[in-house]
Design a protein around this motif. Sequence first.
Motif, PDB file in Angstrom:
ATOM      1  N   UNK A 430       0.861  -1.184   0.000  1.00 54.37           N
ATOM      2  CA  UNK A 430       0.000   0.000   0.000  1.00 54.37           C
ATOM      3  C   UNK A 430       0.898   1.235   0.000  1.00 54.37           C
ATOM      4  N   UNK A 431       0.949   1.942  -1.119  1.00 58.85           N
ATOM      5  CA  UNK A 431       1.869   3.085  -1.182  1.00 58.85           C
ATOM      6  C   UNK A 431       1.145   4.423  -0.980  1.00 58.85           C
ATOM      7  N   UNK A 432      -0.092   4.373  -0.492  1.00 57.91           N
ATOM      8  CA  UNK A 432      -0.774   5.633  -0.207  1.00 57.91           C
ATOM      9  C   UNK A 432      -0.020   6.339   0.923  1.00 57.91           C
ATOM     10  N   UNK A 439      10.009   6.310  -7.023  1.00 56.31           N
ATOM     11  CA  UNK A 439       9.018   5.323  -7.417  1.00 56.31           C
ATOM     12  C   UNK A 439       9.099   4.019  -6.639  1.00 56.31           C
ATOM     13  N   UNK A 440      10.156   3.843  -5.827  1.00 54.42           N
ATOM     14  CA  UNK A 440      10.321   2.569  -5.124  1.00 54.42           C
ATOM     15  C   UNK A 440      10.046   2.737  -3.634  1.00 54.42           C
ATOM     16  N   UNK A 530      14.426   5.557 -15.238  1.00 52.10           N
ATOM     17  CA  UNK A 530      14.626   6.144 -13.916  1.00 52.10           C
ATOM     18  C   UNK A 530      14.808   5.062 -12.843  1.00 52.10           C
ATOM     19  N   UNK A 531      14.047   3.997 -12.961  1.00 52.39           N
ATOM     20  CA  UNK A 531      14.173   2.910 -11.988  1.00 52.39           C
ATOM     21  C   UNK A 531      15.589   2.332 -12.039  1.00 52.39           C
ATOM     22  N   UNK A 532      16.095   2.215 -13.262  1.00 52.30           N
ATOM     23  CA  UNK A 532      17.454   1.716 -13.420  1.00 52.30           C
ATOM     24  C   UNK A 532      18.452   2.646 -12.720  1.00 52.30           C
TER      25      UNK A 532
END
Length: 766
Positions: A430-432, A439-440, A530-532
């Motif tokens: 749950x990232x709320x 993003x991580x 970006x994740x990279x």
Amino acid sequence: MTNSGNLSKNNPRYARIAIPAPLYQVFDYRIPSAMLDQTLIPGIRIQVPFGRQERIGILLEQVETPNYDPRKIKTIKRCLDQTPIFDASMLQLLNWASSYYQYPIGEVTHAALPSLLRKGHEAKIKLEKMWRLSELGNSLQFSILNKAPKQLALFHYLLKNSAGLTKSQLATFDENWSYSIRALIKKLIVEECSYDPHSCIDEVGINEGDIHEDKNEHKAECDKNSTTKLSPALKLNPEQSVAFAKIMKKLNCFTTFLLFGDTGSGKTEVYLQTINALIKQNKQVLILVPEIGLTPQLIDRFKSRFGNTLTVNHSKLNDSERLTAWVLANSNKVKVILGTRSAVFMPCPNLGAIIIDEEHDLSFKQQDGFRYSARDVAIRRAQLLNIPIILGSATPSLESMQNCINQKFELLRMTKRAGQAQKPKIHLIDIRAIKLNQGLSDTLITEIKNTIAQNKQVLLFLNRRGFAPTLLCHDCGWTAQCLRCDARLTYHAKHSLLRCHHCGSEQKLIKQCLQCNSQDLHHYGQGTEQIETALKQLLPDANISRIDRDTTRRKGSLDKALAAIHSGESQILIGTQMLAKGHHFPNVALVGVIDSDQGLHGTDFRASERLSQLILQVAGRAGRAETPGQVLIQTHHPHHPLMQLIVKQDYQQIADNLLAERKETLFPPFSYLAILRAEANDADAALNYLNDVANLATNQAQVSLLGPMPAPMERRAGRYRAQLIINANQRKQIHEWAQANLPLISQSKLVRRVRWSLDIDPQEVL
Ligand code: ADP
Ligand code: ZN
Ligand code: ZN
């Protein structure tokens, strides 16, 4: 009509020909008297004058009375084939496809051929001569060649290349190769063979009763050769055995099976053994896989089972390789024909079954020109030939699920992982209101670290390439938009570019807002790039591979990246859906889905279906071997009913719920759709044209028309787009409407200003 002899020589005979041209008609030509004695079988290629040019078409039939004034009819130039390039059943299939998809027959036949045949190339290939070690050569102690070092070297080289070597390959090894080869042939150590070393299978197969003893020996030798090289079948588990037995019962009649088997449940093994059973009956099998599913690994798996009786048809083949594959399949020389969408039209004179892997996949539907569904064409082909067809998927399309309920398809269900593997566990994060690191979430980062610490691999899925999908001015709210599309530009950091993912246009990164000149520009959201970058900062020692369209543009780069994953060199894999489907990475223990919310708000009526298919397919990459797998999905909607069912990996329930919704709203599979699309350079032309069609169309079929309306992304690549949706309770009504209105659609007075297309059974409605 056939070329029966009851037409006397004086009767004018005409050939009805399918010619590639965007015209909804066939063309009649006079058969020159010199050709009247020739047998002109439907399905051969014929060269004809066409306007000021010449074209190559396909003979459909011969007729006594032509469609137009005989005095104006032109004469055939020449015949290109003695034997038809399309056999009767293929012609029947192509005719069906032409009328089902409302696409000119000349274009359909054209699309079904490899390009060299379209251009008039002979339907023949030269089988290149090759040399390989003989049975004796293979069993030899090489010490007997000690006195002939050149022969010994060549012997070793041939030992390494057991399938054989061509002249040019041998010449690069040793320019005087021919002396050594001749010596080795004399000693019976080397033998000549042609390109297709398994042609002996054919030789024996032709007439079983006629086999001479020496041929029997020959066959035995062949079998021995092949069994020593090929990998054996696995012992089927109970679920696989049940599915396999049901297929075996229907080997000689048309049945559509839906092999609904969870990821890793061993569908491929069921295909392989089905194919094996058919090869034993000397039959051919056609296997279609999605565009991205045709990985070197899958090809290897088939090759190791079937050796040279296999031909692969994929987008990387050049023209002559395509022709080779076509000719081999057509000559019955290869038994297993593996390919993507267009392979559905491969000639298979002895076809015994068709297999469609990942039948739900969007790539089976051609999205431009001749908009056919390879799955549906394949089902029709199986029906015409009265053979079984197997549709396989862990997440079947709702159409196919409904066809099982209606008992049009026979359901084969496999729920357990094959072999030792266990199903992965899925958890939501749950990232709320949680602070994310590019993003991580912390939970995901910790699990990534734990996983690679245990020497296992991590796969992270994000269906968005580039660095960030939005560039926004913090002062005035302006976002960077494509000038040619109604879409935002994606920021690509590596080359400092803004790119449009819809039309491909790109520009240098801007440093100043175009609206207020502020320099306070920020990027928002994440893409794979970006994740990279984020992970490289967090885990500087980890070996990270990113797989998306940007990193795999160069030929061979995808294969290289996949090899690095299989060798274990890559520890963390980041990718778009290119990485999500079909792969078997035994060492992946953690799958992370970075953004699952994109699909929850899609506008297409299939958005929920697609989202659950995609997530369950990605999740299926975890824990495919002994390594137990876990899947972590970041979401802002942990209580969404669809998310809850995804956690339970209950696709059956998801499908039931979605089918209930579709029934309520009367969307497919509870109704049938077609879309008439139009696009034009100026804003109103497309809508005006569609309005004109909608107003003037006859509607005896009583379909309902939705629209016309602008397409959801109205402007794309500088053109304005609009659509008219045709919806009906029965398939038949769609066809009646299309048939009746095609003259209007293609000849409306407004048609000159637009580019239009009619899409039957559209997959993307939006
Ligand atoms: P699917 O196509 O359903 O995703 P696969 O056929 O790729 O599944 O099988 C998944 C894994 O299980 C593969 O490594 C395969 O070799 C293995 N496997 C399949 N069937 C069996 C079996 N009967 N016994 C042992 N291992 C099996
Ligand atoms: Zn601004
Ligand atoms: Zn654009």
